[in-house]
Design an enzyme around this catalytic site. Structure first.
Site, short mmCIF file in Angstrom:
data_model
loop_
_atom_site.label_atom_id
_atom_site.label_comp_id
_atom_site.label_asym_id
_atom_site.label_seq_id
_atom_site.Cartn_x
_atom_site.Cartn_y
_atom_site.Cartn_z
CG HIS A 1 89.99 108.13 56.53
ND1 HIS A 1 89.07 108.96 57.11
CD2 HIS A 1 89.90 108.36 55.19
CE1 HIS A 1 88.43 109.64 56.17
NE2 HIS A 1 88.92 109.30 55.00
CD GLU A 2 92.37 106.87 52.56
OE1 GLU A 2 91.51 106.50 51.75
OE2 GLU A 2 92.51 108.07 52.89
CG HIS B 1 87.27 105.77 51.95
ND1 HIS B 1 86.04 106.34 51.78
CD2 HIS B 1 88.09 106.76 52.43
CE1 HIS B 1 86.09 107.63 52.14
NE2 HIS B 1 87.32 107.90 52.55
CD GLU C 1 85.53 111.21 54.29
OE1 GLU C 1 85.77 110.62 53.22
OE2 GLU C 1 86.44 111.62 55.04
ZN ZN Z 1 87.97 109.87 53.16
#
Ligand code: ZN
Length: 504
Positions: A267-268, A271, A298
């Site tokens: 997830h990170e 980003h 996101e």
């Molecule tokens: Zn996030």
């Protein structure tokens, strides 16, 4: 344009200076979350607030205001530079429309409201939090009225501007409502299949150091540049783009649950790949070097975490590596079992523990209620009842107490009203972008299964990352996918998975 003294060159220079000063604050924040000893907290708060004030003064100076006006009247600027000026205007207005007294009142009330919320949540005692939430709602209304309601809109739209520029509540509702009713039906079918307990296999306990090594391996293999970024450990995972060539990721490890760290890292990383793909070298501090919105940010994290990381192709490739680096247990499972394990759908009370499918119902609930609270259609006193009855309708579960109901999230106590929709927007944009990428590159799955993620990353850089804030989110979506955002792609994706994993 190349003239050193144009208003535009001067403005860009001031923006870069403010951005650079801001990055010092971001570095202090990163250090605070990772390595700072707790004894440094007071001095750090002083440092950070001093620098934040300096950044604010620079970004809201009268000189910046004059230069923006001059640039708005400069007909010689090419379209791309005009979009940069348009976004500078938006930022300047947001930063200057709120009186300092209101900013101060929101900050100090939020600090106390958060303490009250922590206490109320622990005791599941809504009554003690109620006056604080009433105050926060009142301050949110004042903030919305300072920003001004966009033409034809409602006060909630003004709050959305901070997180998702250009988004309108009524349009979001039109996307979220059909999504929620189809999802509720799908989740009920999945529940009725009775397969969830069998699919939720339990991996063994795995050392944090082994999980970390595997996380590093994933980052390197999937295209995150470790010469321009790093991965560290924190209590609350985040990604911080510190500036050109420096993107920091953090994660946390639980030995009895490797998935939390692995999917948190992916997830990170999503980003981080966005941050690394922005044209920061040339454009640092300017809108053209920044991310569009929280929803688009996101979408990048959820795409790598869910659409890539929870795919069968991902596990086909990752299985032997997970076995070598983390535990031989992975080699003893079938790819199908690992794929199913990563895609278990189970309604639960807590948003942050929700799976991909039920997650969006949690958001619809919060979005609907906070919009009604702001409008005054719902009073704060009525909130727990409204929450519980809507929850039961959406999830088919009865909320046992407010701790697991309307008191679970920090957002309302710290003035983040209008923030929740960006989580679902991330899922929706991710699915619509991914469907388009897959149509352009039909062999994407075979590539993933061989550990080749470069075509997807290249596509994202070309179509999304490199533009910075040149387009607003809705406009970018139409340019990239050929249509406005709707719930179609996300529903096709989730239904397709439910058919494969659950046979429903
Ligand atoms: Zn996030």
């Amino acid at each position: 344009m190349s003239n050193e003294n144009t208003s535009y060159t001067q403005l860009r220079k001031l923006m870069r200076e403010a951005g650079t000063l801001g990055s010092v604050n971001a570095l202090l924040a990163w250090d605070q979350e990772t390595y700072m000893p707790s004894g440094g907290a007071d001095a750090r708060a002083e440092q950070r607030s001093m620098i934040a004030t300096m950044v604010h003064e620079r970004r809201t100076s009268a000189r910046v205001g004059e230069l923006i006006v001059a640039c708005e009247h400069d007909a010689s600027l090419p379209e791309i530079e005009r979009s940069n000026v348009r976004e500078m205007r938006r930022d300047y207005d947001l930063l200057t429309k709120l009186p300092a007294s209101l900013v101060g009142e929101i900050a100090s009330t939020a600090t106390k409201a958060q303490e009250a919320w922590k206490d109320a949540r622990e005791k599941s005692d809504f009554a003690t939090f109620r006056p604080w939430l009433e105050k926060m709602m009142e301050l949110a209304r004042q903030k919305a009225s300072c920003y001004g309601t966009p033409a034809g809109g409602e006060p909630y739209d003004a709050l959305l501007e901070e997180y998702e520029p250009g988004a309108r509540a009524a349009e979001l509702q039109q996307v979220f409502t059909p999504l929620a009713s189809e999802l509720s039906a799908l989740i009920a079918k999945i529940g009725a299949s009775g397969k969830t307990d069998r699919l939720a296999i339990k991996p063994p306990s795995i050392d944090a150091s082994k999980q970390h090594a595997f996380g590093q391996f994933l980052l390197k293999s999937m295209g995150f540049d470790l010469n321009a970024g790093r991965l560290d450990t924190t209590a609350h995972p985040f990604c911080e783009g510190l500036g050109p060539g420096d993107t920091r990721l953090t994660t946390r490890y639980r030995e009895d649950e490797f998935g939390g760290a692995m999917y948190g890292t992916l997830h990170e990383m999503g980003h981080g790949l966005y941050e690394q793909g922005l044209p920061k070298l040339e454009r640092y501090g300017e809108p053209l070097g920044e991310a569009i919105s929280l929803g688009i940010h996101e979408s990048q994290s959820r795409m790598w975490e869910n659409l890539v990381g929870r795919s069968r192709a991902f596990w086909t490739w990752a299985q032997p590596h997970a076995s070598k680096t983390m535990s031989a247990w992975f080699a003893a499972q079938s790819v199908d079992a690992l794929y199913s394990m990563s895609n278990v759908v189970k309604p639960s009370f807590i948003r942050v523990e929700a799976d991909e499918a039920t997650y969006n119902l949690h958001i619809l609930l919060r979005f609907t209620l906070e919009r009604a609270l702001l409008k005054g259609d719902l009073s704060v006193a009525e909130l727990p009842g409204a929450w519980n009855s809507m929850f039961e309708k959406l999830f088919g579960l009865r909320v046992p107490d407010d701790r697991r109901g309307c008191l679970q999230d920090v957002h309302w106590s710290c003035a983040l009203i209008g923030y929740f929709p960006t989580y679902s927007l991330g899922n929706l944009y991710a699915a619509q972008f991914f469907e388009t990428a897959r149509a352009a590159m039909p062999d994407l799955d075979e590539r993933f299964a061989r550990g080749d993620f470069a075509p997807l990353l290249g596509w994202l850089c070309t179509n999304i990352h490199q533009h910075g804030r040149r387009y607003r989110a809705g406009e970018l979506c139409e340019r990239v996918t050929g249509k406005k955002l709707d719930s179609g792609a996300l529903l096709r994706y989730l239904k397709g998975k439910a058919a494969e994993v659950y046979g429903v």
